[in-house]
Design a protein around this motif. Structure first.
Motif, PDB file in Angstrom:
ATOM      1  N   ILE A 207       4.939 -13.404  22.818  1.00  0.00           N
ATOM      2  CA  ILE A 207       5.616 -13.377  24.117  1.00  0.00           C
ATOM      3  C   ILE A 207       6.723 -12.326  24.114  1.00  0.00           C
ATOM      4  O   ILE A 207       6.942 -11.646  25.114  1.00  0.00           O
ATOM      5  N   GLY A 208       7.395 -12.180  22.968  1.00  0.00           N
ATOM      6  CA  GLY A 208       8.413 -11.141  22.825  1.00  0.00           C
ATOM      7  C   GLY A 208       7.808  -9.763  23.060  1.00  0.00           C
ATOM      8  O   GLY A 208       8.379  -8.934  23.778  1.00  0.00           O
ATOM      9  N   VAL A 209       6.627  -9.555  22.479  1.00  0.00           N
ATOM     10  CA  VAL A 209       5.926  -8.273  22.654  1.00  0.00           C
ATOM     11  C   VAL A 209       5.607  -8.067  24.131  1.00  0.00           C
ATOM     12  O   VAL A 209       5.839  -7.000  24.695  1.00  0.00           O
ATOM     13  N   LEU A 210       5.144  -9.172  24.760  1.00  0.00           N
ATOM     14  CA  LEU A 210       4.811  -9.112  26.187  1.00  0.00           C
ATOM     15  C   LEU A 210       6.057  -8.779  27.011  1.00  0.00           C
ATOM     16  O   LEU A 210       6.028  -7.922  27.896  1.00  0.00           O
ATOM     17  N   GLU A 211       7.177  -9.435  26.657  1.00  0.00           N
ATOM     18  CA  GLU A 211       8.437  -9.182  27.370  1.00  0.00           C
ATOM     19  C   GLU A 211       8.859  -7.721  27.244  1.00  0.00           C
ATOM     20  O   GLU A 211       9.238  -7.087  28.209  1.00  0.00           O
TER      21      GLU A 211
END
Lengths: 472, 128
Positions: A207-211
């Motif tokens: 999710i961090g990567v997505l953010e």
């Protein structure tokens, strides 16, 4: 990468192992309890056998004292049974039950066996009965202990299970749903036009990567939007600068020429007047050209808001025909308006639609042969209305139709020497009609004239009252 | 009629002055910006004021607003003579109290006609 996946599957493995271990423990406990229960039943059975035996022994002894063969036989059988049962009873040892009492009974039994003395056997039996409680009590304690252990296992299992569930929930909330909600909120803000987002401390999980990717994308979009805004500002500035800078000198040129031609500043000889008229005509054309280019630029830059309202189509056409009346007279062409229902209204920017009508009418007039007439008529449909302008001019070749509505594509007319167009009229008309959600078309057969049509989607019929009829 | 003309471009100033004097037969006082126009209008009686849109110091719109909010000059009809020809500009000018709005480039004869009709309206309104 795949951190969340790893962490989640780790948690699920913990849950699985705890469940397996607990199932094993439960199973073992259950089996032990079952065994204990069976042993207790067996002890009970031995005791009741001995009691029966004692009774039958007394019965027998009444009639057959020492040495009865049937008694000896029976006694042997009982011995074997009891020996086997004692062997089985020793199984209880693995349950760590204190079986001192049993050892004692066994010792007494072997002594009774050696003596082959029914009296000793009787003593043994009595001793066994009196020891019943001593044998069974530790067994009961053992069962209680097992129950306690089982309860502890159960509590430990429930605590671990609750902890794992709590951790998983907390994990899902903090690591998945909170960042997802944050991302969602940011996307909503971004969509609402908030292009400058606060920097984000994203983790290194999925999710961090997505953010981070969303932020990079948002940054890029924000930059593009800024660039576009800048281009838009430059375009607006350009329109207003050009508008002012071109109009000011043209005002002086046009004004000076008009004043000279009006004769108020002095008499002019014929040649001077001719030359000044040429200059005035060309300056008029230049002014038209500047206005057309500015109009088109404004429309292309979406800087020309439409001031729409409901107007009578008939009135609009009447106004446009009045506007080209001078041209009609000059070129000896007539404009006839037919089949326009007076109750038909269109929802348009009047000035702009007037501009389209005037453009199409003046084109039709300019290409029409002397003495002919230009016809204007309307065709209302379910979804709007077509307004058609037909002329009996030379027509348009099929290969010319495609670029007819492009800028500066005008053809010389037979009347080019009298009035020259700017080459932008049709391009502007197309832009105006399209801005109204309509379209513009041309049908033509070379040699038999052309029909220029445009479609206006917003139309309605109004009830005609006596008053409006009279006004018309 | 006494007309005050405020226009910063000397060429256009001259053309408009000549048109108003020679075609319209008016007496024309000229100045280069809105501030001067406002001061001149306060000091002398004018029948009509022609204002350019974009002028230094005080633009046409500001001058018009100043003249309209100053009681002695508030009744003088004002005509805009400007290159700002968008519908929104025209509406803004008329909202500020202008009696006429002429977009550049203009035909001197039409300027005089427009001014004539405004003065005619003014004459009809004054006795009432």
């Amino acid at each position: 990468m795949n951190t969340i996946q790893k962490q989640l599957s780790g948690l699920l493995w913990v849950l699985f192992i705890v469940t397996v271990v607990n199932s094993g423990l439960f199973f073992k406990t259950h089996r032990d309890l079952q065994e204990s229960y069976e042993e207790v039943m067996r002890v009970e059975k031995i005791i009741s056998t001995l009691v029966d035996l004692q009774e039958s022994f007394f019965e027998e002894s009444k009639f057959q004292r020492h040495g009865s063969s049937s008694y000896k036989k029976l006694l042997n059988e009982v011995r074997q049974d009891i020996r086997r049962d004692f062997k089985d009873l020793k199984v209880l040892m693995k349950l760590k039950v204190s079986l001192d009492a049993l050892d004692e009974i066994e010792r007494q039994w072997s002594r009774a066996q050696q003596m082959n003395d029914p009296t000793q056997l009787l003593i043994y039996t009595r001793s066994l009965i009196s020891n019943k409680q001593r044998i069974l009590k530790p067994l009961g304690e053992k069962v209680q202990e097992f129950t306690k252990v089982t309860n502890v296992y159960m509590v430990i299992y429930l605590v671990i299970f609750a902890l794992v569930v709590f951790t998983t929930t907390l994990y899902l909330k903090n690591r998945i749903f909170a960042p997802l909600n944050r991302l969602n909120e940011r996307m909503r803000l971004f969509e609402a036009g908030e292009h400058t987002l606060d920097p984000v401390q994203a983790r290194s999980d999925e999710i961090g990567v997505l953010e981070r990717q969303f932020h990079q994308l948002a940054d890029r979009v924000a930059h593009t939007v800024e660039d576009l805004k800048e281009i838009d500002r430059v375009k607006t500035d350009f329109i207003s600068i050009v508008s002012h800078e071109l109009r000011t000198p043209m005002t002086s040129v046009k004004g000076s020429l008009s004043l000279l031609l009006s004769g108020t500043v002095g008499k002019l000889d014929d040649d001077t007047r001719d030359l000044l008229e040429i200059a005035e005509k060309e300056s008029d054309r230049l002014i038209r050209l500047i206005n057309d280019i500015l109009d088109l630029t404004k429309m292309e830059a979406k800087k020309m808001p439409l001031n729409k309202r409901w107007v009578s189509l008939f009135d609009s056409i009447k106004n446009a025909t009045q506007g080209v009346a001078g041209l009609c007279d000059m070129l000896h062409v007539k404009v006839t308006v037919t089949d326009i229902p007076s109750s038909l209204e269109i929802y348009v920017d009047t000035d702009r639609i007037q501009q389209v009508l005037t453009n199409l009418l003046s084109n039709a007039i300019k290409f029409s042969p002397k003495g002919s007439s230009v016809e204007v008529f309307a065709e209302p449909t379910d979804s709007g209305a077509w307004i058609r302008i037909s002329d009996k001019g030379p027509g348009i070749r099929a290969e010319d139709k495609s670029h007819l509505f492009q800028k500066f594509s005008s053809k010389d007319t037979p009347q080019s020497k009298v009035i020259r167009g700017t080459g932008l009229g049709l391009a502007i008309s197309k832009a105006i009609v399209e801005q109204h959600g309509g379209r513009i078309e041309v049908e033509s057969v070379p040699g038999s004239g052309s029909v220029f049509s445009f479609f206006i989607p917003d139309t309605r019929f109004i009830a005609i009252t006596q008053a409006t009829k009279e006004a018309a | 009629m006494k007309i005050l003309l405020a226009e910063d471009d000397p060429s256009i100033q001259k053309i408009a002055r000549l048109a108003l004097e020679r075609i319209g037969g008016h007496t024309v006082t000229v100045c280069d910006n809105g501030d001067e126009a406002f001061n001149l209008a306060k000091g002398a009686r004018f029948d009509l004021i022609v204002l350019d849109g974009m002028m230094p110091v005080m633009d046409g719109l500001e001058t018009c607003q100043a003249l309209k909010s100053h009681p002695p000059t508030s009744t003088i009809p004002i005509v805009f003579l400007t290159a700002k020809g968008q519908q929104s500009d025209i509406q803004e000018g008329l909202r500020a109290g202008a009696a006429g709005y002429i977009v550049k480039p203009f035909d001197p004869a039409k300027l005089c006609q427009e001014i004539e009709s405004i003065l005619e309206n003014q004459r009809l309104q004054v006795p009432a």
